[in-house]
Design a protein around this motif. Structure first.
Motif, PDB file in Angstrom:
ATOM      1  N   VAL A 248       0.846  -1.191   0.000  1.00 58.01           N
ATOM      2  CA  VAL A 248       0.000   0.000   0.000  1.00 58.01           C
ATOM      3  C   VAL A 248       0.883   1.243   0.000  1.00 58.01           C
ATOM      4  CG1 VAL A 248      -1.793   1.273   1.230  1.00 58.01           C
ATOM      5  CG2 VAL A 248      -1.806  -1.232   1.257  1.00 58.01           C
ATOM      6  N   LEU A 249       0.498   2.250  -0.795  1.00 62.98           N
ATOM      7  CA  LEU A 249       1.174   3.551  -0.796  1.00 62.98           C
ATOM      8  C   LEU A 249       0.518   4.472   0.223  1.00 62.98           C
ATOM      9  CD1 LEU A 249       1.568   4.275  -4.629  1.00 62.98           C
ATOM     10  CD2 LEU A 249       3.344   3.499  -3.053  1.00 62.98           C
ATOM     11  N   TYR A 250       1.325   5.185   0.985  1.00 61.91           N
ATOM     12  CA  TYR A 250       0.828   6.103   2.003  1.00 61.91           C
ATOM     13  C   TYR A 250       1.403   7.498   1.778  1.00 61.91           C
ATOM     14  CZ  TYR A 250      -0.697   2.018   4.693  1.00 61.91           C
ATOM     15  OH  TYR A 250      -1.314   0.862   5.101  1.00 61.91           O
ATOM     16  N   ASP A 251       0.614   8.513   2.148  1.00 67.72           N
ATOM     17  CA  ASP A 251       1.079   9.892   2.137  1.00 67.72           C
ATOM     18  C   ASP A 251       1.803  10.205   3.440  1.00 67.72           C
ATOM     19  OD1 ASP A 251      -0.231  10.432  -0.320  1.00 67.72           O
ATOM     20  OD2 ASP A 251      -2.117  10.791   0.747  1.00 67.72           O
ATOM     21  N   THR A 252       2.627  11.234   3.404  1.00 66.73           N
ATOM     22  CA  THR A 252       3.163  11.839   4.623  1.00 66.73           C
ATOM     23  C   THR A 252       2.833  13.327   4.581  1.00 66.73           C
ATOM     24  OG1 THR A 252       5.337  12.234   3.616  1.00 66.73           O
ATOM     25  CG2 THR A 252       5.013  10.143   4.807  1.00 66.73           C
ATOM     26  N   ASP A 253       3.026  14.005   5.712  1.00 71.17           N
ATOM     27  CA  ASP A 253       2.585  15.396   5.824  1.00 71.17           C
ATOM     28  C   ASP A 253       3.623  16.204   6.613  1.00 71.17           C
ATOM     29  OD1 ASP A 253      -0.216  17.008   5.490  1.00 71.17           O
ATOM     30  OD2 ASP A 253       0.803  17.639   7.322  1.00 71.17           O
ATOM     31  N   PRO A 254       3.772  17.495   6.293  1.00 73.46           N
ATOM     32  CA  PRO A 254       4.742  18.307   7.046  1.00 73.46           C
ATOM     33  C   PRO A 254       4.284  18.674   8.451  1.00 73.46           C
ATOM     34  CG  PRO A 254       3.634  19.652   5.395  1.00 73.46           C
ATOM     35  CD  PRO A 254       3.217  18.232   5.137  1.00 73.46           C
ATOM     36  N   LYS A 255       3.003  18.454   8.779  1.00 73.30           N
ATOM     37  CA  LYS A 255       2.487  18.876  10.083  1.00 73.30           C
ATOM     38  C   LYS A 255       1.750  17.784  10.844  1.00 73.30           C
ATOM     39  CE  LYS A 255       1.932  23.729   8.727  1.00 73.30           C
ATOM     40  NZ  LYS A 255       0.976  24.868   8.591  1.00 73.30           N
ATOM     41  N   ILE A 256       1.332  16.722  10.154  1.00 72.94           N
ATOM     42  CA  ILE A 256       0.517  15.684  10.785  1.00 72.94           C
ATOM     43  C   ILE A 256       1.266  14.365  10.741  1.00 72.94           C
ATOM     44  CG2 ILE A 256      -1.696  14.458  10.735  1.00 72.94           C
ATOM     45  CD1 ILE A 256      -2.821  16.868   9.160  1.00 72.94           C
ATOM     46  N   PRO A 257       1.535  13.749  11.902  1.00 72.43           N
ATOM     47  CA  PRO A 257       2.272  12.488  11.892  1.00 72.43           C
ATOM     48  C   PRO A 257       1.430  11.330  11.379  1.00 72.43           C
ATOM     49  CG  PRO A 257       1.552  13.007  14.122  1.00 72.43           C
ATOM     50  CD  PRO A 257       1.196  14.202  13.271  1.00 72.43           C
ATOM     51  N   THR A 258       2.083  10.352  10.773  1.00 71.00           N
ATOM     52  CA  THR A 258       1.381   9.138  10.407  1.00 71.00           C
ATOM     53  C   THR A 258       1.098   8.329  11.668  1.00 71.00           C
ATOM     54  OG1 THR A 258       3.420   7.860  10.089  1.00 71.00           O
ATOM     55  CG2 THR A 258       2.558   9.070   8.188  1.00 71.00           C
ATOM     56  N   ASP A 259       0.094   7.479  11.615  1.00 63.71           N
ATOM     57  CA  ASP A 259      -0.222   6.624  12.770  1.00 63.71           C
ATOM     58  C   ASP A 259       0.965   5.720  13.084  1.00 63.71           C
ATOM     59  OD1 ASP A 259      -2.769   7.720  12.883  1.00 63.71           O
ATOM     60  OD2 ASP A 259      -3.673   6.102  11.692  1.00 63.71           O
TER      61      ASP A 259
END
Length: 263
Positions: A248-259
């Motif tokens: 599965v491909l997942y996004d990352t974010d500059p302000k919100i951590p991944t689970d």
């Protein structure tokens, strides 16, 4: 079991967390101390419990809060010698007993985690990233490289989880507002990997055990999550990978951590 979270990823700041029952490691601290504390709160953890900080290179989006949190929580820091020298004057005074050398191309054990460092191609003093090994599981972290060499591929291949740079869309970058000198730097062999090049490199390193791929270090000005994911997915599908089934491909974010997720 090893668990991890991409706390923050992007051109404005980067931090990555990996833990076992015994160890809690932070890779980079490219946000303010307050922001890092908030990110840890969001995953139910606390900076005071971190057992070591590993540094990839001296650019501000990777070390902005390093000195502050290291002094506040008395955390040991690991970096190679050239990175330590390049960080002088950027992170403030670090007590000698908190400074450790982690040479590029070596393996260091932190509790039950064997951490393998490897060099990348980026315009820093001696940039390096890490592969984490624990009880037969492999987690590969690599951003901030202008290209992916065969040596890098051999180091990260067949990981259970990849956190992999997908920095920019080439056309967005070419048509965007950046001065040509910056565009040329990003497109160079010591810049950043594009969406297309990320997919082509991933096609060479994905293995049967690969379950998760996190697209990381996306440019805020020259990329979009949906575009990065769509580009990488399409190129991998063209290479006959079963995206969404095999992994599965997942996004990352500059302000919100991944689970927090298991490797």
């Amino acid at each position: 079991m090893m668990r991890f979270s991409v706390l923050a990823s992007g051109s404005t700041g980067n931090a990555f967390y990996v833990e076992t029952e015994r160890e809690r490691l932070l890779v980079d601290a490219g946000l303010s101390g307050k922001q890092l504390e908030q990110l840890f709160e969001q995953i139910g953890r606390h900076l005071k419990d971190v057992t070591a900080i590993l540094v990839t290179h001296e650019h501000s989006d990777h070390i902005k809060g390093l000195g502050v949190i290291a002094r506040k929580y008395q955390l040991p820091i690991y970096a190679n010698e050239k990175t330590w020298k390049a960080m002088e004057g950027l992170v403030g005074e670090i007590p000698t007993d908190q400074k450790f050398v982690f040479p590029t191309g070596s393996v260091r054990s932190f509790g039950g985690i064997d951490v393998e460092s490897f060099g990348v191609s980026h315009d820093a003093a001696e940039p390096m990233f890490y592969v984490f090994h624990h009880k037969g599981k492999k987690l590969a972290l690599m951003t901030d490289t202008g290209y992916v060499s065969e040596r890098m591929k051999r180091t990260i291949e067949h990981a259970d989880v990849f956190v992999f740079e997908s920095n920019h869309d080439v056309e967005m970058l070419r048509m965007g507002p950046y001065p040509w000198s910056i565009k040329r730097r990003i497109l160079s062999d010591v810049g950043h990997v594009s969406n297309e090049d990320a997919a082509l490199a991933l096609a060479d390193v994905i293995g049967e055990r690969t379950k998760r791929i996190y697209l990381a270090h996306l440019s805020q000005d020259n990329n979009m999550k949906e575009l990065a994911r769509m580009t990488v997915e399409q190129l991998l599908v063209n290479r006959e990978f079963a995206v969404g089934e095999q992994f599965v491909l997942y996004d990352t974010d500059p302000k919100i951590p991944t689970d927090l997720a298991y490797v």
